[in-house]
Scaffold this active site. Structure first.
Site, mmCIF file in Angstrom:
data_model
loop_
_atom_site.group_PDB
_atom_site.id
_atom_site.type_symbol
_atom_site.label_atom_id
_atom_site.label_comp_id
_atom_site.label_asym_id
_atom_site.label_seq_id
_atom_site.Cartn_x
_atom_site.Cartn_y
_atom_site.Cartn_z
ATOM 1 N N GLY A 184 5.516 -8.116 2.838
ATOM 2 C CA GLY A 184 4.577 -8.149 1.732
ATOM 3 C C GLY A 184 5.087 -8.941 0.553
ATOM 4 O O GLY A 184 4.310 -9.553 -0.175
ATOM 5 N N ASN A 228 -2.066 -2.331 -4.190
ATOM 6 C CA ASN A 228 -2.403 -3.691 -3.792
ATOM 7 C C ASN A 228 -3.551 -3.671 -2.801
ATOM 8 O O ASN A 228 -3.696 -2.743 -2.003
ATOM 9 C CB ASN A 228 -1.171 -4.403 -3.211
ATOM 10 C CG ASN A 228 -1.074 -4.283 -1.700
ATOM 11 O OD1 ASN A 228 -1.746 -4.994 -0.954
ATOM 12 N ND2 ASN A 228 -0.231 -3.356 -1.241
ATOM 13 N N PHE A 253 -3.494 -9.602 3.519
ATOM 14 C CA PHE A 253 -2.773 -10.575 4.365
ATOM 15 C C PHE A 253 -2.958 -12.031 3.927
ATOM 16 O O PHE A 253 -3.213 -12.913 4.755
ATOM 17 C CB PHE A 253 -3.200 -10.461 5.834
ATOM 18 C CG PHE A 253 -2.869 -9.180 6.522
ATOM 19 C CD1 PHE A 253 -2.073 -8.222 5.938
ATOM 20 C CD2 PHE A 253 -3.365 -8.930 7.800
ATOM 21 C CE1 PHE A 253 -1.768 -7.030 6.595
ATOM 22 C CE2 PHE A 253 -3.080 -7.746 8.468
ATOM 23 C CZ PHE A 253 -2.278 -6.799 7.865
ATOM 24 N N ASN A 258 6.607 -9.645 10.419
ATOM 25 C CA ASN A 258 5.510 -8.691 10.478
ATOM 26 C C ASN A 258 4.242 -9.487 10.772
ATOM 27 O O ASN A 258 3.897 -10.412 10.033
ATOM 28 C CB ASN A 258 5.419 -7.977 9.122
ATOM 29 C CG ASN A 258 4.414 -6.857 9.103
ATOM 30 O OD1 ASN A 258 3.219 -7.085 9.199
ATOM 31 N ND2 ASN A 258 4.908 -5.643 8.934
ATOM 32 N N ASN A 272 1.710 -4.975 12.550
ATOM 33 C CA ASN A 272 1.087 -4.259 11.442
ATOM 34 C C ASN A 272 -0.282 -3.774 11.900
ATOM 35 O O ASN A 272 -1.212 -4.569 12.059
ATOM 36 C CB ASN A 272 0.962 -5.179 10.226
ATOM 37 C CG ASN A 272 0.558 -4.433 8.975
ATOM 38 O OD1 ASN A 272 0.001 -3.338 9.036
ATOM 39 N ND2 ASN A 272 0.824 -5.029 7.823
ATOM 40 N N SER A 278 -2.228 -1.555 7.662
ATOM 41 C CA SER A 278 -2.621 -1.936 6.305
ATOM 42 C C SER A 278 -4.021 -1.410 6.018
ATOM 43 O O SER A 278 -4.925 -1.546 6.844
ATOM 44 C CB SER A 278 -2.618 -3.463 6.154
ATOM 45 O OG SER A 278 -3.216 -3.829 4.931
ATOM 46 N N ASN A 282 -5.935 -2.697 3.810
ATOM 47 C CA ASN A 282 -6.649 -3.762 3.114
ATOM 48 C C ASN A 282 -7.351 -4.767 4.012
ATOM 49 O O ASN A 282 -7.931 -5.735 3.522
ATOM 50 C CB ASN A 282 -5.681 -4.489 2.176
ATOM 51 C CG ASN A 282 -5.077 -3.550 1.157
ATOM 52 O OD1 ASN A 282 -5.780 -2.747 0.556
ATOM 53 N ND2 ASN A 282 -3.760 -3.620 0.977
ATOM 54 N N THR A 283 -7.277 -4.559 5.323
ATOM 55 C CA THR A 283 -8.060 -5.335 6.285
ATOM 56 C C THR A 283 -8.983 -4.356 6.985
ATOM 57 O O THR A 283 -8.521 -3.525 7.774
ATOM 58 C CB THR A 283 -7.150 -6.045 7.312
ATOM 59 O OG1 THR A 283 -6.310 -6.978 6.624
ATOM 60 C CG2 THR A 283 -7.971 -6.774 8.357
ATOM 61 N N THR A 339 6.755 3.994 6.090
ATOM 62 C CA THR A 339 5.353 3.780 6.413
ATOM 63 C C THR A 339 4.813 2.613 5.590
ATOM 64 O O THR A 339 5.497 2.088 4.694
ATOM 65 C CB THR A 339 4.503 5.020 6.044
ATOM 66 O OG1 THR A 339 4.585 5.224 4.619
ATOM 67 C CG2 THR A 339 4.972 6.257 6.768
ATOM 68 N N ASN A 340 3.543 2.303 5.877
ATOM 69 C CA ASN A 340 2.781 1.375 5.054
ATOM 70 C C ASN A 340 2.326 2.091 3.781
ATOM 71 O O ASN A 340 2.748 3.216 3.498
ATOM 72 C CB ASN A 340 1.586 0.852 5.862
ATOM 73 C CG ASN A 340 1.245 -0.598 5.532
ATOM 74 O OD1 ASN A 340 1.180 -0.977 4.376
ATOM 75 N ND2 ASN A 340 1.015 -1.395 6.567
ATOM 76 N N THR A 341 1.414 1.483 3.045
ATOM 77 C CA THR A 341 0.900 2.080 1.813
ATOM 78 C C THR A 341 -0.161 3.134 2.113
ATOM 79 O O THR A 341 -0.705 3.195 3.213
ATOM 80 C CB THR A 341 0.297 0.999 0.911
ATOM 81 O OG1 THR A 341 -0.740 0.306 1.630
ATOM 82 C CG2 THR A 341 1.353 -0.008 0.488
ATOM 83 N N GLY A 356 5.444 2.720 -3.737
ATOM 84 C CA GLY A 356 6.390 3.092 -4.766
ATOM 85 C C GLY A 356 6.689 4.575 -4.812
ATOM 86 O O GLY A 356 6.524 5.298 -3.826
#
Length: 330
Positions: A38, A86, A90, A115, A149, A152, A154-155, A218-220, A241
């Site tokens: 990322g 975020n 991608f 990734n 991945n 995510s 965001n996709t 992990t991812n977000t 975070g």
């Protein structure tokens, strides 16, 4: 940071029915602190990042074709919470340009992972599988390991690839492809922190059928705790975070216990300090990665974490950070 006590030797011999089970290999990491995917989407400045103290750099997410990602604004700080939201989606230069960047590297000192993911228009299982395989074939010779991945937020539709049948079909095709390649390299699955325990255990059952090298956990997260105070907390996207730290550690703990420690784990989510890294390692992670901490703590965060780990080893008279993996009590 060069100290033999920080070295991690991992992701080697597999057990299982697949032909790769007979292929033993290990990666030797200079230290257990890596840069998560990322940050370095296009495989640039890897040597410079290595000089900051990272033991490995994971680039990407890389897709077959270049794509701009989601419209701006798409990255938001929550400084009061030490978090980021975020919804990048991608953005990257595409497989061809990224491999050109990797080929131009001046040194191979740092271990590099790629990734990989599908283009936004190709998230259905069949088309997504083709995209993963295109990326795998194209980037395979330039990196030390790969990570798919499937998590995510965001996709749109991507997380459906974590479902039992979809993941099984994807891994089957990926390992058919790897079988035909001359060298065998570790492949990781990066998962969501938003899986229920049942979904996580089902995913682990599928992963166990194949010579997957490990889980990136992990991812977000798309969930928002009531304790968040940052003004951007309601923005759509994945949260990373400090607010993710406990949740990702819980996932690591579940994976380690469910697999009896047989599934290597890279722990990601809220790693800001040596204490954060130790928490994840003692819960079962072989290594950790960070991204958000680089934003809030600055360029020397990896160095500082590694020094903190060495201090802990010194105080407790331990010879290696690997002795701490999965030692959490209870």
């Amino acid at each position: 940071m060069e100290d033999p006590r920080l070295h991690v030797s991992a992701f080697g011999q597999f057990e299982g029915p697949h032909s790769l089970a007979a292929t033993g290999y290990k990666l030797e990491f200079e230290n257990p602190v890596g840069l998560a995917a990322g940050f370095n989407k296009n495989g640039l400045a890897i040597n410079a990042l290595t000089s900051l103290g990272f033991g490995h750099v994971e680039i990407g997410t890389v897709t077959p074709l270049a794509q701009p990602g989601n419209p701006s604004p798409r990255l938001f700080r929550l400084p009061e919470d030490e978090g980021l939201v975020n919804r990048l989606g991608f953005p990257n230069l595409g497989l061809e340009r990224v491999t050109m960047n990797l080929a131009a590297r001046q040194s191979n000192r740092c271990l590099v992972g790629a990734n990989i993911g599908p283009n936004r228009s190709n998230v259905e299982v069949a088309s997504a599988t083709l995209d993963y395989i295109k990326c795998l074939r194209g980037i395979y010779s330039y990196v030390d390991y790969l990570a798919i991945n499937i998590s995510s937020p965001n996709t749109p539709g991507l997380r459906a690839l974590q479902d039992r049948d979809a993941l099984g079909d994807l891994l089957q095709e990926i390992f058919y492809t790897i079988d035909d390649l001359p060298a065998k390299k570790p492949l990781f699955v990066k998962i969501s922190p938003d899986l229920s325990e049942r979904e996580l255990l089902e995913l682990l059952e599928v992963v166990a059928r194949y010579p997957v090298a490990g889980i990136i956990a992990t991812n977000t997260t798309v969930e928002r705790a009531n304790s968040l105070v940052g003004i951007a907390k309601s923005e759509t996207g994945g949260l990373s975070g400090k607010p993710l730290r406990e949740k990702s550690t819980s996932i690591i703990r579940t994976i380690f216990r469910a697999t009896g420690g047989s599934m290597p784990i890279i722990g990601v989510g809220g790693v800001f300090t040596a204490e954060d890294a130790l928490e994840k390692i003692r819960a079962g992670a072989s290594m950790v990665q960070l991204y958000t901490a680089l934003v809030y703590k600055g360029p020397f965060v990896a160095r500082d974490i590694n020094r903190g780990l060495l201090d802990y080893l010194e105080v407790n008279r331990l010879g290696s950070v690997q002795e701490l993996i999965g030692t959490e009590e209870g």
